[in-house]
Design an enzyme around this catalytic site. Structure first.
Site, PDB file in Angstrom:
ATOM      1  N   GLY A  13      41.704 -11.409   6.670  1.00 37.38           N
ATOM      2  CA  GLY A  13      42.346 -10.402   7.530  1.00 37.38           C
ATOM      3  C   GLY A  13      43.625  -9.873   6.900  1.00 37.38           C
ATOM      4  N   ALA A  14      43.567  -9.604   5.586  1.00 34.56           N
ATOM      5  CA  ALA A  14      44.772  -9.147   4.878  1.00 34.56           C
ATOM      6  C   ALA A  14      44.961  -7.632   4.954  1.00 34.56           C
ATOM      7  CB  ALA A  14      44.711  -9.591   3.422  1.00 34.56           C
ATOM      8  N   ARG A  38      37.327  -6.590   6.313  1.00 29.52           N
ATOM      9  CA  ARG A  38      36.208  -5.660   6.266  1.00 29.52           C
ATOM     10  C   ARG A  38      36.621  -4.320   5.667  1.00 29.52           C
ATOM     11  NH1 ARG A  38      35.088  -6.245  12.477  1.00 29.52           N
ATOM     12  NH2 ARG A  38      37.352  -6.137  12.250  1.00 29.52           N
ATOM     13  N   ASP A  64      33.193 -10.006   6.156  1.00 32.02           N
ATOM     14  CA  ASP A  64      33.166 -10.136   7.608  1.00 32.02           C
ATOM     15  C   ASP A  64      33.003 -11.625   7.879  1.00 32.02           C
ATOM     16  OD1 ASP A  64      32.551 -10.278  10.300  1.00 32.02           O
ATOM     17  OD2 ASP A  64      31.477  -8.375  10.308  1.00 32.02           O
ATOM     18  N   ASN A  91      43.574 -16.229   8.928  1.00 32.36           N
ATOM     19  CA  ASN A  91      44.319 -15.281   9.769  1.00 32.36           C
ATOM     20  C   ASN A  91      43.411 -14.294  10.502  1.00 32.36           C
ATOM     21  OD1 ASN A  91      46.751 -13.374  10.384  1.00 32.36           O
ATOM     22  ND2 ASN A  91      45.366 -12.121   9.157  1.00 32.36           N
ATOM     23  N   TYR A 157      40.012 -15.020  25.005  1.00 30.44           N
ATOM     24  CA  TYR A 157      40.921 -15.039  23.845  1.00 30.44           C
ATOM     25  C   TYR A 157      41.702 -16.355  23.828  1.00 30.44           C
ATOM     26  CZ  TYR A 157      44.613 -13.983  20.543  1.00 30.44           C
ATOM     27  OH  TYR A 157      45.482 -14.046  19.465  1.00 30.44           O
ATOM     28  N   GLY A 188      53.998 -15.826  19.545  1.00 30.57           N
ATOM     29  CA  GLY A 188      53.886 -15.019  20.764  1.00 30.57           C
ATOM     30  C   GLY A 188      53.662 -13.574  20.336  1.00 30.57           C
ATOM     31  N   VAL A 190      53.637 -10.277  18.587  1.00 25.07           N
ATOM     32  CA  VAL A 190      53.928  -9.694  17.270  1.00 25.07           C
ATOM     33  C   VAL A 190      53.377  -8.280  17.279  1.00 25.07           C
ATOM     34  CG1 VAL A 190      53.732 -10.025  14.779  1.00 25.07           C
ATOM     35  CG2 VAL A 190      53.337 -11.978  16.312  1.00 25.07           C
ATOM     36  N   GLU A 193      48.403  -4.273  14.838  1.00 19.54           N
ATOM     37  CA  GLU A 193      47.311  -3.509  15.461  1.00 19.54           C
ATOM     38  C   GLU A 193      46.602  -4.328  16.544  1.00 19.54           C
ATOM     39  OE1 GLU A 193      44.780  -2.018  12.331  1.00 19.54           O
ATOM     40  OE2 GLU A 193      46.458  -1.066  11.323  1.00 19.54           O
TER      41      GLU A 193
HETATM   42  P1  NDP Z   1      45.729  -6.987  13.302  1.00 19.17           P
HETATM   43  O1  NDP Z   1      44.712  -6.348  14.177  1.00 19.17           O
HETATM   44  O2  NDP Z   1      46.851  -6.175  12.811  1.00 19.17           O
HETATM   45  O3  NDP Z   1      44.998  -7.687  12.058  1.00 19.17           O
HETATM   46  C1  NDP Z   1      43.822  -8.428  12.228  1.00 19.17           C
HETATM   47  C2  NDP Z   1      43.185  -8.664  10.863  1.00 19.17           C
HETATM   48  O4  NDP Z   1      41.988  -9.440  11.052  1.00 19.17           O
HETATM   49  C3  NDP Z   1      42.788  -7.371  10.195  1.00 19.17           C
HETATM   50  O5  NDP Z   1      43.146  -7.441   8.839  1.00 19.17           O
HETATM   51  C4  NDP Z   1      41.277  -7.332  10.330  1.00 19.17           C
HETATM   52  O6  NDP Z   1      40.709  -6.720   9.184  1.00 19.17           O
HETATM   53  C5  NDP Z   1      40.944  -8.822  10.328  1.00 19.17           C
HETATM   54  N1  NDP Z   1      39.650  -9.097  10.931  1.00 19.17           N
HETATM   55  C6  NDP Z   1      39.271  -8.900  12.214  1.00 19.17           C
HETATM   56  N2  NDP Z   1      37.975  -9.214  12.369  1.00 19.17           N
HETATM   57  C7  NDP Z   1      37.522  -9.613  11.142  1.00 19.17           C
HETATM   58  C8  NDP Z   1      36.278 -10.032  10.644  1.00 19.17           C
HETATM   59  N3  NDP Z   1      35.204 -10.123  11.436  1.00 19.17           N
HETATM   60  N4  NDP Z   1      36.167 -10.372   9.337  1.00 19.17           N
HETATM   61  C9  NDP Z   1      37.243 -10.282   8.530  1.00 19.17           C
HETATM   62  N5  NDP Z   1      38.453  -9.883   8.937  1.00 19.17           N
HETATM   63  C10 NDP Z   1      38.591  -9.546  10.230  1.00 19.17           C
HETATM   64  O7  NDP Z   1      46.261  -8.243  14.145  1.00 19.17           O
HETATM   65  P2  NDP Z   1      47.323  -9.399  13.804  1.00 19.17           P
HETATM   66  O8  NDP Z   1      47.854  -9.266  12.443  1.00 19.17           O
HETATM   67  O9  NDP Z   1      48.251  -9.453  14.934  1.00 19.17           O
HETATM   68  O10 NDP Z   1      46.364 -10.665  13.920  1.00 19.17           O
HETATM   69  C11 NDP Z   1      46.240 -11.646  12.904  1.00 19.17           C
HETATM   70  C12 NDP Z   1      46.022 -13.007  13.548  1.00 19.17           C
HETATM   71  O11 NDP Z   1      47.185 -13.367  14.279  1.00 19.17           O
HETATM   72  C13 NDP Z   1      44.862 -13.066  14.539  1.00 19.17           C
HETATM   73  O12 NDP Z   1      44.182 -14.290  14.359  1.00 19.17           O
HETATM   74  C14 NDP Z   1      45.557 -13.033  15.898  1.00 19.17           C
HETATM   75  O13 NDP Z   1      44.799 -13.640  16.895  1.00 19.17           O
HETATM   76  C15 NDP Z   1      46.805 -13.812  15.567  1.00 19.17           C
HETATM   77  N6  NDP Z   1      47.929 -13.623  16.478  1.00 19.17           N
HETATM   78  C16 NDP Z   1      48.440 -12.368  16.714  1.00 19.17           C
HETATM   79  C17 NDP Z   1      49.508 -12.207  17.574  1.00 19.17           C
HETATM   80  C18 NDP Z   1      50.073 -10.867  17.935  1.00 19.17           C
HETATM   81  O14 NDP Z   1      50.789 -10.767  18.953  1.00 19.17           O
HETATM   82  N7  NDP Z   1      49.827  -9.827  17.146  1.00 19.17           N
HETATM   83  C19 NDP Z   1      50.135 -13.369  18.208  1.00 19.17           C
HETATM   84  C20 NDP Z   1      49.498 -14.626  17.909  1.00 19.17           C
HETATM   85  C21 NDP Z   1      48.466 -14.729  17.057  1.00 19.17           C
HETATM   86  P3  NDP Z   1      39.462  -5.718   9.184  1.00 19.17           P
HETATM   87  O15 NDP Z   1      39.419  -5.024  10.513  1.00 19.17           O
HETATM   88  O16 NDP Z   1      39.733  -4.821   8.041  1.00 19.17           O
HETATM   89  O17 NDP Z   1      38.278  -6.606   8.946  1.00 19.17           O
HETATM   90  C1  8X3 Z   2      48.574 -13.012  20.683  1.00 19.35           C
HETATM   91  C2  8X3 Z   2      49.672 -13.321  21.618  1.00 19.35           C
HETATM   92  O1  8X3 Z   2      50.245 -13.541  24.081  1.00 19.35           O
HETATM   93  O2  8X3 Z   2      49.168 -11.484  23.362  1.00 19.35           O
HETATM   94  O3  8X3 Z   2      47.885 -14.165  20.336  1.00 19.35           O
HETATM   95  O4  8X3 Z   2      47.923 -13.530  23.511  1.00 19.35           O
HETATM   96  S1  8X3 Z   2      49.224 -12.963  23.214  1.00 19.35           S
END
Ligand code: NDP
Ligand code: 8X3
Length: 257
Positions: A13-14, A38, A64, A91, A157, A188, A190, A193
């Protein structure tokens, strides 16, 4: 502190948010950065930036994480110089919807469970045996405060992130006696997207999530990941929970205005 220089860090998920910031922070630290998601074109763009800014050694591939055979074959097919992964950042993840459980969409449930739980398992299974064989490695999972607390509409979730928490702790037990380390980083709010994805592209609804408070940034999380990864080998940071200063719990947030 142990340098990350020349360590191979694999980030799923970079292409966005926390994963992208993590790739950037690791490149800055001199790590060799292996990136998957992806959206290949985004990875290519980020890779070019990291090369230009840090002269980083980077490699990326489309993945994926929900597709187990693809996960296995993509990792097995890595160029020889990229196979010895030192640090795995699990991630890739997402939320879909904020509906009451009895009103939830099956497709949303499947996507979250398949990505956040099964995808994390598939990647872990493909990477950890090599770490054990080489006698070094660190698995860093992206959990969430949603894995510690539930909130209205968070049902599935939250359950996936509770599963990440349980799997992280279970993995630590299963790896005892090896030199591997296991960490979960649990943020919490962040601003990424994440909410746009949760609300199926509804940008107005997504922006309201962060209204009236200063959310964490992806860089805030990336710095914590770098900190965990750069402790001396005898130090295992098990769990880090971090929230915006204005967020006291998953449900209690102070908003100005
Ligand atoms: P974003 O939506 O910005 O990034 C998510 C990343 O995950 C994207 O790079 C996406 O890439 C990738 N991804 C999603 N589905 C797949 C898949 N099937 N295969 C490969 N890659 C995948 O969200 P965040 O950066 O916020 O999320 C990153 C992590 O942090 C997640 O696990 C999320 O649950 C966790 N998190 C986020 C928080 C927040 O408030 N934002 C708080 C706590 C945890 P692509 O679509 O190109 O495949
Ligand atoms: C993302 C943080 O509180 O929106 O994991 O579920 S929250």
């Amino acid at each position: 502190m142990e340098s990350l220089r020349d360590r191979i860090v694999f980030i799923t998920g970079a292409s966005s948010g926390i994963g992208r910031a993590c790739a950037r922070a690791c490149a800055r630290e001199g790590a060799r950065v292996l990136m998957a998601a992806r959206r290949l074109e985004r990875l290519a763009e980020l890779g070019a930036e990291l090369k230009a800014e840090y002269r980083a050694d980077v490699h990326h591939f489309a993945l994926d994480v929900r597709r187990q055979p693809e996960v296995e074959s993509a990792l097995a097919a890595l160029p020889p110089g990229w196979q010895a992964i030192d640090i795995l950042v699990n991630n890739a993840g997402l939320s879909r919807g904020l509906d009451k459980l009895h009103e939830g969409l099956l497709g949303d449930w499947e996507e979250m469970i398949d990505t956040n739980v099964k995808g994390l398992l598939y990647v872990s299974k493909a990477v950890i045996p090599g770490m054990i064989a080489r006698g070094r490695g660190h698995v860093i999972n992206l959990g969430s405060i949603a894995g510690h607390e539930v909130y209205p509409g968070g049902n599935v979730y939250c359950a996936t992130k509770a599963a990440v928490n349980a799997l992280t702790r279970a993995l630590r037990l299963d790896l005892v006696g090896t030199p591997l380390r296991v960490t979960t980083v649990d943020p919490g709010m962040v601003e990424t997207e994440f909410s746009l994805v949760r609300f199926h592209g509804d940008a107005r609804r997504a922006s309201k999530v962060y209204q009236g408070l200063q959310p964490l940034t992806p860089d805030d999380i990336a710095e914590v990941i770098v900190f965990c990864a750069s402790r001396p080998g005898h130090v295992n940071i098990g769990e880090v929970i971090l929230t915006p200063q204005a967020q006291a719990s998953a449900t209690l947030v102070h908003r100005k205005n």
